[in-house]
Design an enzyme around this catalytic site. Structure first.
Site, PDB file in Angstrom:
ATOM      1  N   ALA A  45       0.752  -1.338   0.065  1.00  0.00           N
ATOM      2  CA  ALA A  45      -0.033   0.228  -0.201  1.00  0.00           C
ATOM      3  C   ALA A  45       1.090   1.162   0.077  1.00  0.00           C
ATOM      4  CB  ALA A  45      -1.184  -0.048   1.326  1.00  0.00           C
ATOM      5  N   GLU A 112      -6.238  11.800  -2.383  1.00  0.00           N
ATOM      6  CA  GLU A 112      -6.476  11.391  -3.573  1.00  0.00           C
ATOM      7  C   GLU A 112      -7.954  11.674  -3.858  1.00  0.00           C
ATOM      8  OE1 GLU A 112      -5.436   7.536  -2.583  1.00  0.00           O
ATOM      9  OE2 GLU A 112      -3.417   7.536  -0.817  1.00  0.00           O
ATOM     10  N   HIS A 228      -6.753  -0.971 -10.343  1.00  0.00           N
ATOM     11  CA  HIS A 228      -6.307   0.757  -9.977  1.00  0.00           C
ATOM     12  C   HIS A 228      -6.407   1.946 -11.521  1.00  0.00           C
ATOM     13  CE1 HIS A 228      -3.325   3.588  -8.757  1.00  0.00           C
ATOM     14  NE2 HIS A 228      -3.908   3.849  -7.286  1.00  0.00           N
ATOM     15  N   ARG A 274     -12.049   6.801  -9.242  1.00  0.00           N
ATOM     16  CA  ARG A 274     -10.989   5.486  -9.816  1.00  0.00           C
ATOM     17  C   ARG A 274     -11.909   4.884 -11.639  1.00  0.00           C
ATOM     18  NH1 ARG A 274      -7.808   2.401  -4.920  1.00  0.00           N
ATOM     19  NH2 ARG A 274      -6.779   4.769  -4.827  1.00  0.00           N
ATOM     20  N   HIS A 335      -7.011  -3.805  -8.524  1.00  0.00           N
ATOM     21  CA  HIS A 335      -6.150  -3.678  -7.480  1.00  0.00           C
ATOM     22  C   HIS A 335      -6.864  -4.048  -5.788  1.00  0.00           C
ATOM     23  CE1 HIS A 335      -3.476  -0.568  -5.115  1.00  0.00           C
ATOM     24  NE2 HIS A 335      -4.817   0.052  -4.753  1.00  0.00           N
ATOM     25  N   ARG A 370     -15.039   1.762  -4.089  1.00  0.00           N
ATOM     26  CA  ARG A 370     -13.744   2.033  -3.188  1.00  0.00           C
ATOM     27  C   ARG A 370     -13.066   3.547  -2.744  1.00  0.00           C
ATOM     28  NH1 ARG A 370      -8.659   1.685  -0.757  1.00  0.00           N
ATOM     29  NH2 ARG A 370      -8.360   0.656  -2.876  1.00  0.00           N
ATOM     30  N   SER A 375      -9.268   1.642   2.928  1.00  0.00           N
ATOM     31  CA  SER A 375      -8.606   0.034   3.192  1.00  0.00           C
ATOM     32  C   SER A 375      -8.336   0.114   4.197  1.00  0.00           C
ATOM     33  CB  SER A 375      -9.178  -0.393   1.329  1.00  0.00           C
ATOM     34  OG  SER A 375      -6.928  -0.113   1.599  1.00  0.00           O
TER      35      SER A 375
END
Ligand code: SIN
Length: 507
Positions: A45, A112, A228, A274, A335, A370, A375
Site C-alpha cells: 500500500a 487522492e 487501479h 477511480r 487492485h 472504494r 481500506s
C-alpha cells in the site's frame, strides 16, 4: 496442535496483525499465514490511510465523500462508523509505533481521487503499507501471539453450525494439522491474483473468502472489483502501483499523442473517481491503439519527488525512467475487491464464531467503488470493534433475507495463468454477458483433481471457487455501477439494482 487459543487469525497483513495485537489481552492468539509474515498486500500500500484529522476536515465530510464514491451502495451506518472512529484508530497506530509523516510540525496529509479534502496520512512517503506492517509485526513478536508461517488454512472446522477451528497444512512437511479456538478470523486480504494484471502480490488469491463461503458464510458485492488506473506497464516488468497520491500532487495523465485527456471525461479531471479514470484510460488506449497511457510527473512543482515517493522513484529509476524528466507508462491493473465475506459492524459473519476483517470482508463501506485509502482504515476500525465483541456470547450476523443460494460444483483451475487471463478478458474493467457466460462455462468445466498437500493446489481450488462466484455476481447484475461496467448494460439502473447481491452456499 493441542494448545488453547482464544482466537485464530488467518492472514498476517494489517488486519490480521492488528486484530491479534488487540486480542492478546483476552488470551493466546494464533496467526496462520501461508507465506512468510511479510508476504502480504499491506506491504504494497502506497497512498496511505484516510482519516479526517485535518483542521479543515470533518468525519461528516469524509462520510459524504465515501458515500458519493460508492455509487449508491454504501452501507451508510458502517461508513458513519468508519469515518467517525478513524481519528481514534490513527492514535492507536501511533501508540503501536507507526510514525506518520509530518510537515512543519503537523501531520502531513495527501490528496487522492474523489476526496474533497487532503486527508490521507502516509508514512515513509509512499511506503505507508510497509511502515505499518513492519511496526505491527515487531509489536506482535511477544509471547501472547504465536505466528505459524508457511502454513495454509485449508478448511474451517465446525460444530452445530458454528466455526470452532481451522484445518491447515504445514507446507514445509506437507502434513495436515488442526487447531481449535472459540473464534476464527478471516484476514486473508484480497484477490488481485485472480487477474493477469494486478498490483497485488502472489498471496492475494482470495482463499479466505472461498473458505468462509464453503463453511456457510454469506458473501456479498463480489461483482465489484476495483482496477487501479495507474500501474506501471511494460513488457519488461510486472505491474507496479503508481499511487494516486502522485496525481494528488499534480501529475497529469496523457495519451499516446501527449494530450491531457481526463478533462474530457470528468469535471474532476485527473482526480475523478477511480472507475471513471480506469475506463477513460482504456478508451484512450483503444483510440490510440497503444498498450498504455503516460503519467506525467514533470509538471509537479514544489515537491521533492524522491523524498515524497521514494518507492515509485526507485522503481522507475530501476526501469531507466527519471520521473522528474520523463513520463511513466501506465495502464489499469486489478487492485481491490470491494466485496467479500459479509459482516456486521463488529466483523461477525453469518456463521457464529467466524469473523472477517479487511479486504476479505464486506462491511458495505465501499459500496460499488472504494474511496482511496479507506481500506487500511477499514481494517483497523472494524478490527477493533471485532475484538471488543469477542467476550460476548458467540452469535452470527443477521442473515440477509434476500441471499441467493448457489452451489459450486466445479473443480480447481488448471493453473493460475489460465484463470487469470480468463478473468482479465471476461470479468475485467469492461465486461459483457456473453464474455462472462463464456468464462463461467470454462470455469464450471474445470475437472476435480485429487487434493495435494501444496499451496499451489489449494490456491487453485480457492481461486476457482471465488472466480465462479464473482462471475455469477457479475452476470446477474444487468446494469453498470461503480467498478462494475457492463458494455451490454452501460447505464445505471436504480429501479432494479439499488441493492446488494448476497450469496450463500446451497445445502
Ligand atoms: C494508491 O496509493 O493509489 C492506492 C491507495 C489505495 O488503493 O487506497
Amino acid at each position: 496442535m493441542k494448545q488453547d487459543f482464544r482466537l485464530i487469525v488467518i492472514g498476517s497483513g494489517i488486519s490480521g496483525l492488528f486484530v491479534a495485537l488487540e486480542a492478546q489481552k483476552l488470551g493466546p492468539v494464533l496467526v496462520l499465514t501461508k507465506g512468510s509474515i511479510e508476504d502480504c498486500n499491506t506491504r504494497w500500500a502506497q497512498g496511505g490511510i484516510a482519516a479526517a484529522v485535518g483542521p479543515l476536515d470533518s468525519p461528516e465530510q469524509h462520510l459524504a465523500d465515501t458515500i458519493a464514491a460508492g455509487a449508491g451502495l454504501v452501507d451508510a451506518e458502517a461508513a458513519r462508523i468508519l469515518c467517525s472512529e478513524a481519528p481514534a484508530r490513527i492514535r492507536d497506530l501511533v501508540d503501536y509505533g507507526v510514525a506518520f509523516d509530518s510537515l512543519g510540525g503537523e501531520v502531513a496529509l495527501g490528496r487522492e481521487a474523489a476526496h474533497s479534502r487532503a486527508r490521507v496520512l502516509h508514512a515513509g512517503g509512499d511506503r505507508t503499507g510497509a511502515a505499518i506492517e513492519t511496526t505491527l509485526a515487531s509489536a506482535a513478536s511477544g509471547p501472547g501471539i504465536t505466528i505459524l508461517d508457511h502454513t495454509i488454512a485449508t478448511r474451517l472446522l465446525g460444530e452445530r453450525g458454528a466455526v470452532t477451528g481451522v484445518e491447515a497444512i504445514d507446507l514445509a512437511s506437507g502434513t495436515s494439522i488442526s487447531f481449535e479456538a472459540p473464534a476464527v478470523v478471516i484476514a486473508t486480504g484480497g484477490a488481485g491474483r485472480l487477474y493477469s494484471h494486478t498490483t497485488n502480490p502472489d498471496v492475494a488469491t482470495g482463499d479466505g473468502i472461498a473458505l468462509a463461503f464453503d463453511a456457510g458464510a454469506e458473501v456479498a458485492d463480489l461483482e465489484f472489483y476495483q482496477f487501479h488506473p495507474t500501474a506501471y506497464r511494460s513488457n519488461s516488468a510486472p505491474p507496479f502501483l503508481i499511487s494516486e497520491a502522485v496525481r494528488g500532487e499534480g501529475a497529469v495523465l496523457r495519451n499516446a499523442a501527449g494530450e491531457a485527456f481526463m478533462g474530457r471525461y470528468h469535471e474532476l479531471g485527473d482526480l475523478a473517481p477511480r472507475d471513471v479514470v480506469a475506463r477513460a484510460i482504456v478508451a484512450e488506449m483503444k483510440a490510440t491503439a497503444s498498450e498504455n497511457v503516460f503519467l506525467d510527473c514533470t509538471v509537479i512543482r514544489g515537491v521533492d519527488l524522491a523524498a515524497r515517493f521514494p518507492a515509485i522513484f526507485a522503481f522507475c529509476r530501476g526501469q531507466g525512467i527519471d520521473i522528474g524528466r520523463e513520463p511513466i507508462p501506465v495502464a489499469p491493473a486489478a487492485h481491490y475487491l470491494m466485496g467479500g465475506v459479509r459482516t456486521d459492524t463488529f466483523g461477525r459473519t453469518t456463521v457464529p464464531g467466524l469473523f472477517a476483517v479487511g479486504e476479505a470482508a464486506c462491511t458495505g463501506v465501499h459500496g460499488a467503488n472504494r474511496l482511496a485509502s479507506n481500506s487500511l482504515m477499514e481494517t483497523v476500525v472494524f478490527g477493533k470493534r471485532m475484538v471488543e465483541c469477542l467476550n460476548e456470547a458467540p452469535r452470527g450476523a443477521e442473515p440477509d433475507p434476500g441471499a441467493i443460494e448457489c452451489d459450486d460444483a466445479g473443480g480447481a483451475s488448471p493453473g493460475h495463468w489460465a484463470l487469470q487471463t480468463l478473468m482479465w478478458d471476461c470479468a475485467g474493467i469492461e465486461r459483457s454477458g456473453e464474455g462472462i457466460e463464456r468464462a463461467l462455462a470454462a470455469a464450471n468445466g474445470w475437472a476435480h483433481s485429487p487434493a495435494e498437500p501444496t499451496r499451489e493446489w489449494h490456491e487453485r481450488r480457492e481461486m476457482a471457487r471465488l472466480a465462479r462466484l464473482m462471475l455469477q455476481a457479475a452476470l446477474r447484475r444487468t446494469e453498470s455501477r461503480g467498478a462494475h461496467y457492463r458494455s451490454d448494460f452501460p447505464e445505471r439502473d436504480d429501479e432494479r439494482w439499488l441493492r446488494k447481491q448476497v450469496f450463500r452456499r446451497g445445502h
